[in-house]
Design an enzyme around this catalytic site. Sequence first.
Site, PDB file in Angstrom:
ATOM      1  CD  GLU A 323      -1.577  -2.382   1.782  1.00  0.00           C
ATOM      2  OE1 GLU A 323      -0.363  -2.674   1.739  1.00  0.00           O
ATOM      3  OE2 GLU A 323      -2.438  -3.163   2.225  1.00  0.00           O
ATOM      4  CD1 TRP A 437      -2.447  -6.119  23.275  1.00  0.00           C
ATOM      5  CD2 TRP A 437      -1.626  -4.190  22.493  1.00  0.00           C
ATOM      6  NE1 TRP A 437      -3.428  -5.524  22.537  1.00  0.00           N
ATOM      7  CE2 TRP A 437      -2.966  -4.341  22.040  1.00  0.00           C
ATOM      8  CE3 TRP A 437      -0.915  -3.058  22.109  1.00  0.00           C
ATOM      9  CZ2 TRP A 437      -3.586  -3.400  21.228  1.00  0.00           C
ATOM     10  CZ3 TRP A 437      -1.540  -2.122  21.300  1.00  0.00           C
ATOM     11  CH2 TRP A 437      -2.862  -2.292  20.860  1.00  0.00           C
TER      12      TRP A 437
HETATM   13  P1  AMP Z   1       3.622  -6.505   1.951  1.00  0.00           P
HETATM   14  O1  AMP Z   1       2.511  -5.627   1.543  1.00  0.00           O
HETATM   15  O2  AMP Z   1       3.480  -7.912   1.515  1.00  0.00           O
HETATM   16  O3  AMP Z   1       4.937  -5.944   1.549  1.00  0.00           O
HETATM   17  O4  AMP Z   1       3.616  -6.574   3.547  1.00  0.00           O
HETATM   18  C1  AMP Z   1       3.701  -5.400   4.311  1.00  0.00           C
HETATM   19  C2  AMP Z   1       3.903  -5.754   5.757  1.00  0.00           C
HETATM   20  O5  AMP Z   1       5.160  -6.419   5.921  1.00  0.00           O
HETATM   21  C3  AMP Z   1       3.992  -4.554   6.662  1.00  0.00           C
HETATM   22  O6  AMP Z   1       2.730  -4.044   7.009  1.00  0.00           O
HETATM   23  C4  AMP Z   1       4.749  -5.119   7.851  1.00  0.00           C
HETATM   24  O7  AMP Z   1       3.897  -5.836   8.711  1.00  0.00           O
HETATM   25  C5  AMP Z   1       5.703  -6.093   7.186  1.00  0.00           C
HETATM   26  N1  AMP Z   1       7.025  -5.468   7.006  1.00  0.00           N
HETATM   27  C6  AMP Z   1       7.549  -4.905   5.912  1.00  0.00           C
HETATM   28  N2  AMP Z   1       8.812  -4.468   6.134  1.00  0.00           N
HETATM   29  C7  AMP Z   1       9.080  -4.742   7.435  1.00  0.00           C
HETATM   30  C8  AMP Z   1      10.199  -4.524   8.293  1.00  0.00           C
HETATM   31  N3  AMP Z   1      11.319  -3.970   7.864  1.00  0.00           N
HETATM   32  N4  AMP Z   1      10.078  -4.925   9.580  1.00  0.00           N
HETATM   33  C9  AMP Z   1       8.953  -5.515  10.040  1.00  0.00           C
HETATM   34  N5  AMP Z   1       7.883  -5.759   9.280  1.00  0.00           N
HETATM   35  C10 AMP Z   1       7.931  -5.377   7.992  1.00  0.00           C
END
Ligand code: AMP
Length: 537
Positions: A323, A437
């Site tokens: 997004e 939490w």
């Molecule tokens: P996507 O849309 O598949 O790229 O997933 C996005 C989600 O991946 C985010 O909302 C996070 O929960 C997780 N995410 C992406 N980058 C990181 C990061 N560097 N550290 C922790 N979670 C991440």
Amino acid sequence: MMDVPLTIQSILRHGLSQFGRKTIVTRQADGGTVRQTFTELGARTERLAAALKRLGVTKGDRVGTFAWNSHRHLEAYFAVPNMGAVLHTINIRLFPQQLIHVINHAQDQVLLIDADLLPTIEGVAEQLDGVRHFVVLDKSVPQTSLPNVLAYEELLAEAGAGFDWPALDEDDPSALCYTSATTGNPKGVIYTHRSQYLHTMALGLVNNLGLCEADTLLPFVPMFHVNAWGLPFGAIAFGSTLVLPGSRPDAKAILDLMERERVTVAAGVPTIWLAAAELLEAGAYRLEAVRSVICGGAAIPPALLRRYDRLGLPVLHAYGMTETSPLASCAHLRTWMADWPQELKFQVRTTQGSASFGVEFRVVDEEGSDVPQDGKTFGQLLMRGPWVASEYYRDDRGADTFKDGWLYSGDIVTWDEDGYITIVDRAKDLVKSGGEWISSVDLENAIMAMDGVAEAAVIGVTHPRWQERPLACVVPKRDAQIRPTKEDILERLRSQFPKWWVPDDVVFVEEIPKSSVGKFQKRDLRERFAGYVFSDA
Ligand code: AMP
């Protein structure tokens, strides 16, 4: 001022006029490489656009790709949006039902498919509503049960040189990606020429990735995962040599390429850098040119960052979502931190970083009030900016995500006085024990820092008294000399966390299930251990 539209056409024009002799290197299945100049990319992009036009693709039509990272896939990255159509990069690892859903939902008219991935499309072809042409990204058409299959190279040869690019509006749609949904069908995000142009510019900012002409860039992150984080556009815009790892790359293939092509910037999820660390520690590679190993898509385990520090390879932790195009933040140290103790600086580098120029952050509690920037209070991260989505494509599930001009990320974070966020969990992964939490991510990182542990995931399991209690699922290292016992793990956690955070039990599992883009998929573990009974419950 002139009202010049911000389009992918101008990215390509700039790349071709300034950096025509720079190269795109694609790894082949036999280990060799194909090399192409930016000038050749330009010429072939024109041919592809002409070929797609002959197949009936017009403005606004969706063209799907089902492909690895390669020069042909890159040609589609530029030809499709620049002719006014919309590039839908399909995740090759979706389950058949999801695959059928996204292709039909996007109303893809043409699919460009890598030859070795044809069987997957053959398996679902009968349920695809609107696909008129299947194009195999090869010189000729192999044996296949698909109807109307054309060979990419034959189409390009027949198309002839030159193409008259249409005038485009910067708000025209350019690309479509679906989120790697953890529940339900994937949700689509439409990018515009403007959003992709501005996101590309952001990749070149020194406070972000600082992509430049001197770089040799290797996106391990697939071109079907948020447009390989936008990196291919950055390479063409800034003139970086682009190294594409081709079909079925593994850690060894990546390291071979990094060494041989003198890669300066490589990008991927923690899983690949974990696999690569083993090989690097065995001393098999000399990666002298590397200036940045970008790790994003999931949280970097601090233990992994320490391993790369010991190897002398500079890791940059970056964060974003489908997004958000995806780059939202990265974890650079600031000048005022130069004298901070090493350990504090290390901690800053493990955060998800501070907002990129162009992206604004807010962090709010369950009532919607802003939480203090104290590095302690949990809240949900909200984002807005010119490359942040405002809705899902033809989908009414966005009501909780897009509110009051902000994107509700679903990521629970703390943020500190310098604006650095630390993800403590996905909202749905937080363990809620007795109304409080518990961050599964913190517990996982502590377990993964122990010798003899390969991976760990902590999930919430229903508990009669506390609603939920944490259960640690641990994968021991296969060839480890010492494997920690359940008691070793609990003892370690007791020394680092409040008593009530410590999991009620530890189970040893074969592997942590991964999503289609290599992230931990805790939903599967939650289903598997749904009825788990703790001995004291
Ligand atoms: P996507 O849309 O598949 O790229 O997933 C996005 C989600 O991946 C985010 O909302 C996070 O929960 C997780 N995410 C992406 N980058 C990181 C990061 N560097 N550290 C922790 N979670 C991440």
